[in-house]
Design an enzyme around this catalytic site. Structure first.
Site, PDB file in Angstrom:
ATOM      1  N   CYS A 116      50.475 -46.503  37.367  1.00 19.32           N
ATOM      2  CA  CYS A 116      49.573 -46.808  38.485  1.00 19.32           C
ATOM      3  C   CYS A 116      48.898 -45.568  39.060  1.00 19.32           C
ATOM      4  O   CYS A 116      47.872 -45.672  39.722  1.00 19.32           O
ATOM      5  CB  CYS A 116      50.321 -47.544  39.590  1.00 19.32           C
ATOM      6  SG  CYS A 116      50.908 -49.149  39.064  1.00 19.32           S
ATOM      7  N   HIS A 253      45.732 -46.961  45.950  1.00 20.77           N
ATOM      8  CA  HIS A 253      46.175 -47.867  44.888  1.00 20.77           C
ATOM      9  C   HIS A 253      46.611 -49.168  45.558  1.00 20.77           C
ATOM     10  O   HIS A 253      47.314 -49.150  46.569  1.00 20.77           O
ATOM     11  CB  HIS A 253      47.349 -47.231  44.131  1.00 20.77           C
ATOM     12  CG  HIS A 253      48.037 -48.183  43.214  1.00 20.77           C
ATOM     13  ND1 HIS A 253      47.345 -48.955  42.309  1.00 20.77           N
ATOM     14  CD2 HIS A 253      49.351 -48.512  43.069  1.00 20.77           C
ATOM     15  CE1 HIS A 253      48.211 -49.715  41.650  1.00 20.77           C
ATOM     16  NE2 HIS A 253      49.431 -49.466  42.093  1.00 20.77           N
ATOM     17  N   ASN A 283      47.813 -56.065  41.818  1.00 23.47           N
ATOM     18  CA  ASN A 283      48.033 -54.689  41.360  1.00 23.47           C
ATOM     19  C   ASN A 283      47.483 -54.561  39.934  1.00 23.47           C
ATOM     20  O   ASN A 283      48.060 -55.114  38.998  1.00 23.47           O
ATOM     21  CB  ASN A 283      49.530 -54.385  41.409  1.00 23.47           C
ATOM     22  CG  ASN A 283      49.865 -52.959  40.987  1.00 23.47           C
ATOM     23  OD1 ASN A 283      49.040 -52.264  40.415  1.00 23.47           O
ATOM     24  ND2 ASN A 283      51.081 -52.528  41.272  1.00 23.47           N
TER      25      ASN A 283
HETATM   26  N1  ACO Z   1      58.764 -65.732  45.230  1.00 22.46           N
HETATM   27  C1  ACO Z   1      59.788 -66.081  46.041  1.00 22.46           C
HETATM   28  N2  ACO Z   1      60.872 -65.310  46.240  1.00 22.46           N
HETATM   29  C2  ACO Z   1      60.911 -64.131  45.604  1.00 22.46           C
HETATM   30  C3  ACO Z   1      59.870 -63.710  44.741  1.00 22.46           C
HETATM   31  C4  ACO Z   1      58.762 -64.565  44.576  1.00 22.46           C
HETATM   32  N3  ACO Z   1      57.714 -64.261  43.794  1.00 22.46           N
HETATM   33  N4  ACO Z   1      60.182 -62.483  44.251  1.00 22.46           N
HETATM   34  C5  ACO Z   1      61.380 -62.143  44.778  1.00 22.46           C
HETATM   35  N5  ACO Z   1      61.809 -63.141  45.582  1.00 22.46           N
HETATM   36  C6  ACO Z   1      63.055 -63.211  46.350  1.00 22.46           C
HETATM   37  C7  ACO Z   1      64.156 -62.375  45.750  1.00 22.46           C
HETATM   38  O1  ACO Z   1      64.816 -63.066  44.724  1.00 22.46           O
HETATM   39  C8  ACO Z   1      65.038 -62.134  46.953  1.00 22.46           C
HETATM   40  O2  ACO Z   1      65.813 -63.280  47.159  1.00 22.46           O
HETATM   41  P1  ACO Z   1      67.364 -63.160  47.622  1.00 22.46           P
HETATM   42  O3  ACO Z   1      67.299 -62.487  48.980  1.00 22.46           O
HETATM   43  O4  ACO Z   1      67.810 -64.574  47.664  1.00 22.46           O
HETATM   44  O5  ACO Z   1      68.017 -62.300  46.576  1.00 22.46           O
HETATM   45  C9  ACO Z   1      64.048 -62.043  48.114  1.00 22.46           C
HETATM   46  O6  ACO Z   1      62.829 -62.651  47.631  1.00 22.46           O
HETATM   47  C10 ACO Z   1      63.769 -60.615  48.568  1.00 22.46           C
HETATM   48  O7  ACO Z   1      63.461 -59.811  47.404  1.00 22.46           O
HETATM   49  P2  ACO Z   1      63.010 -58.316  47.538  1.00 22.46           P
HETATM   50  O8  ACO Z   1      62.724 -57.773  46.169  1.00 22.46           O
HETATM   51  O9  ACO Z   1      63.993 -57.561  48.395  1.00 22.46           O
HETATM   52  O10 ACO Z   1      61.635 -58.505  48.346  1.00 22.46           O
HETATM   53  P3  ACO Z   1      60.700 -57.429  48.991  1.00 22.46           P
HETATM   54  O11 ACO Z   1      60.447 -57.766  50.393  1.00 22.46           O
HETATM   55  O12 ACO Z   1      61.137 -56.020  48.670  1.00 22.46           O
HETATM   56  O13 ACO Z   1      59.312 -57.669  48.218  1.00 22.46           O
HETATM   57  C11 ACO Z   1      58.038 -56.665  46.425  1.00 22.46           C
HETATM   58  C12 ACO Z   1      59.249 -57.512  46.816  1.00 22.46           C
HETATM   59  C13 ACO Z   1      56.790 -57.426  46.815  1.00 22.46           C
HETATM   60  C14 ACO Z   1      58.065 -56.449  44.920  1.00 22.46           C
HETATM   61  C15 ACO Z   1      58.065 -55.310  47.147  1.00 22.46           C
HETATM   62  O14 ACO Z   1      59.343 -54.748  47.045  1.00 22.46           O
HETATM   63  C16 ACO Z   1      57.064 -54.305  46.614  1.00 22.46           C
HETATM   64  O15 ACO Z   1      55.869 -54.441  46.784  1.00 22.46           O
HETATM   65  N6  ACO Z   1      57.541 -53.200  46.003  1.00 22.46           N
HETATM   66  C17 ACO Z   1      56.701 -52.081  45.588  1.00 22.46           C
HETATM   67  C18 ACO Z   1      55.888 -52.406  44.377  1.00 22.46           C
HETATM   68  C19 ACO Z   1      55.087 -51.177  44.015  1.00 22.46           C
HETATM   69  O16 ACO Z   1      54.486 -50.527  44.832  1.00 22.46           O
HETATM   70  N7  ACO Z   1      55.099 -50.795  42.760  1.00 22.46           N
HETATM   71  C20 ACO Z   1      54.471 -49.521  42.390  1.00 22.46           C
HETATM   72  C21 ACO Z   1      53.308 -49.685  41.577  1.00 22.46           C
HETATM   73  S1  ACO Z   1      53.571 -50.690  40.176  1.00 22.46           S
HETATM   74  C22 ACO Z   1      53.426 -49.700  38.742  1.00 22.46           C
HETATM   75  O17 ACO Z   1      53.450 -48.511  38.749  1.00 22.46           O
HETATM   76  C23 ACO Z   1      53.317 -50.420  37.421  1.00 22.46           C
END
Ligand code: ACO
Length: 326
Positions: A116, A253, A283
């Site tokens: 990214c 980004h 993304n």
């Molecule tokens: N729909 C419903 N529920 C979901 C989904 C979904 N699509 N995805 C995860 N959940 C659930 C999980 O299973 C978890 O459930 P549980 O509590 O029962 O275990 C709950 O939601 C919370 O999951 P988290 O992963 O802790 O959720 P979070 O608030 O952290 O959001 C996210 C997840 C959106 C991925 C976030 O962490 C994020 O944006 N992270 C950074 C991503 C990023 O910047 N990546 C860098 C660039 S990518 C690259 O370089 C290729």
């Protein structure tokens, strides 16, 4: 006074494949909802490349538009740098394929792989050629088909990514080396390879012999994002002798709306200066900055003379920021 060459952005272009996939459509294939995706990420829809569209096809479309905006033709291009993590083939480089498809003359062409952060890395790599007078017309392209790396049974990742491409034309411009001169002014790039397990693809030519699927510990990546990104922005500003108040437009980004808000709040940046396309593009990895850039040039917000701050963070972990006077 001595003349200083800088890499100036003289054209911007973008391409999004026509197929749009809504959150609602994804909720039919994985256990998710539009509400969850919108609240946690700000994403509402993403574009998906057609089965017969390779990443080079998206890159070529974006490059054509950037060249047109710069008043250039493929015949002028002597350097192509493509930032991608979803290459057409293991080799040749996608940049070589783009050169052939555009009909550019024999020149320099290679890919940059920083996931990214790829576009910010690629801009600074290209600057090494352009600002030394070794390229007169360079294409820097961020292009991705991220949907091809998805595990469609993993709701934690497959809802986050989309496909697209963006491109800029770089040309050398002579100035006095002042912050008011056009071109790439400063940058700060980082990689911490010890964080590989937080975000990676579980395949490759010299390990599994397969392409693999994207794996991410999203909440842990999230924790690093705001701090890492803010640090590199502060470093790039300090190198340039500028402050956040000097920035006209912040082009981050587009990974997650909450990360964009977090960085803007931490740095005290006016939210109205943040270009946000994550809702419509999701993304798109290395393509997301030039896609957002192009959208804000097309709608008239970004104008010549503006100071642009770009930043990204991705697999590696890599991250970085750069400052450009348009
Ligand atoms: N729909 C419903 N529920 C979901 C989904 C979904 N699509 N995805 C995860 N959940 C659930 C999980 O299973 C978890 O459930 P549980 O509590 O029962 O275990 C709950 O939601 C919370 O999951 P988290 O992963 O802790 O959720 P979070 O608030 O952290 O959001 C996210 C997840 C959106 C991925 C976030 O962490 C994020 O944006 N992270 C950074 C991503 C990023 O910047 N990546 C860098 C660039 S990518 C690259 O370089 C290729």
């Amino acid at each position: 006074m001595t003349e200083v060459l800088r890499s100036a952005i003289t054209g911007v272009g973008a391409y999004l494949p026509p197929d749009v996939v809504t959150n609602e459509a994804l909720s039919k294939i994985v256990d998710t909802t539009d509400e969850w995706i919108t609240e946690r990420t700000g994403i509402r829809r993403r574009h998906r490349a057609a089965d017969d569209q390779a990443v080079s096809d998206l890159a070529v479309e974006a490059a054509r538009k950037a060249l047109e905006a710069a008043g250039k033709t493929p015949a002028d291009v002597d350097l192509i740098v493509v930032a991608t993590t979803t290459a057409d083939l293991t080799f040749p480089a996608t940049a070589a394929i783009v050169q052939r498809k555009l009909g550019c003359p024999v020149g320099i062409a290679f890919d940059v792989q920083a996931v990214c952060s790829g576009f910010v890395y690629a801009l600074t790599v290209a600057d090494g050629f352009v600002a030394r007078g070794n390229s007169q017309c360079c294409l820097v392209i961020g292009a991705e088909t991220m949907t091809r790396l998805m595990d469609w049974t993993d709701r934690g990742t497959c809802v986050l990514f989309g496909d697209g491409a963006g491109a800029v034309v770089l040309e050398p411009v002579a100035g006095q080396g002042a912050n008011t001169d056009k071109g790439l002014i400063s940058f700060a790039l980082r990689c911490d390879g010890t964080k590989q397990d937080l975000l990676y693809v579980d395949g490759g030519p010299s390990t599994t012999g397969t392409v693999g699927k994207l794996r991410m510990a999203g909440n842990q990546v999230f924790k690093h994002a705001v701090i890492n990104i803010s640090e590199s922005i502060e470093a790039a500003l300090e190198k340039a002798g500028l402050t956040i108040a000097d920035v006209d437009w912040f082009i981050p980004h587009q990974a997650n709306q909450r990360i964009l808000h977090g960085v803007a709040n931490r740095l005290g940046l006016d939210e109205n200066k943040v270009i946000q396309t994550v809702a419509d593009h999701a993304n798109t990895s290395a393509a997301s900055i030039p896609l957002a850039f192009s959208a804000a040039v097309d709608d008239g917000r970004i104008k010549p003379g503006d100071l642009l701050l770009m930043e990204a963070m991705g697999g590696g972990l890599t991250w970085g920021a750069c400052l450009v006077r348009l």
